[in-house]
Scaffold this active site. Structure first.
Site, PDB file in Angstrom:
ATOM      1  CG  ASP A  49      -1.222  13.884  -8.229  1.00  0.00           C
ATOM      2  OD1 ASP A  49      -0.266  13.983  -9.010  1.00  0.00           O
ATOM      3  OD2 ASP A  49      -2.401  13.727  -8.605  1.00  0.00           O
ATOM      4  CD  GLU A 121       2.750  12.747  -6.654  1.00  0.00           C
ATOM      5  OE1 GLU A 121       2.667  12.962  -7.880  1.00  0.00           O
ATOM      6  OE2 GLU A 121       2.187  11.773  -6.106  1.00  0.00           O
TER       7      GLU A 121
END
Length: 226
Positions: A49, A121
């Protein structure tokens, strides 16, 4: 460690040849598959992320050197939000290589938006740890592709604008109704109808509910706000 045939094919779709294949295996392993001898992808998701965010912030600054923070922020959010990550995951068929527990598999985990976004992610983090920031940036920019150039349009929140339009006229918030869902489970296509209490409505079709809702709201705004 050697990658399985399906993960090897997935690695090619990513455009990254893993020197440490175990990283990719971990990135596609959901917590429902955890055992004493296997790690899940949650820690990689946390890292990915942040890597994605840095790449997108850098790309936006480069694409529009004069844009103020007030314009950059919604564009950034549009590129890194769950729906965008899940769309990219579907684009490269990430769902088909996920390692899921039996209960998660039975509940349709391979097509769940949150699960796909998280795994995307984690894969980004795996590339970063395997090849460094430049490798991760190269893959991210290629996979996100035109989304970056078109983000100014994607960042406009038509649903909020339509709701404000309705409230200003004393109407209740618009409804969003799923009219149809087609396509394979791992790559569904949604048709959504945006409808005002006063009667006007418009439909739109997209690869995620959010995109279809936004498109329907945009079309309805054009119809009523003229």
């Amino acid at each position: 460690m050697k990658l399985s045939a399906d993960l090897s094919a997935f690695s090619k779709r990513l455009g990254h040849d893993f020197a440490q294949p175990a990283l990719l295996v971990r990135a596609v392993t959901h917590s429902s598959m955890v055992s004493p001898h296997r790690d899940d992808n949650q820690r990689l998701e946390f890292l990915g992320d942040r890597v994605l965010g840095l790449v997108m912030a850098e790309a936006l600054l480069k694409a529009d050197p004069n844009a103020p923070e007030g314009l950059l922020a919604p564009r950034y959010n549009a590129l890194v939000r769950r729906e965008a990550c899940a769309d990219v995951a579907r684009q490269i068929d990430l769902g088909v290589v996920l390692k899921l527990g039996r209960s998660e598999m039975k509940s349709g985990g391979r097509r769940k938006e949150a699960l796909l976004a998280d795994a995307m992610e984690a894969v980004i983090a795996a590339i970063y740890q395997d090849g460094g920031f430049d490798a991760a940036r190269r893959v991210i920019l290629r996979l996100w592709g035109d989304r970056i150039g078109n983000v100014a349009d994607d960042a406009r929140d038509a649903k909020t604008a339509l709701q404000e339009w309705a409230q200003a006229r004393g109407e209740i918030p618009p409804q969003y109704i799923e009219v149809a869902r087609t396509g394979p489970d791992h790559q569904p296509v949604f048709t959504i109808e945006a409808r005002l209490a006063s009667g006007p409505s418009e439909q739109a079709t997209a690869g995620s509910k959010r995109q279809a809702e936004q498109a329907a709201a945009t079309a309805l705004l054009k119809k009523v706000d003229t």
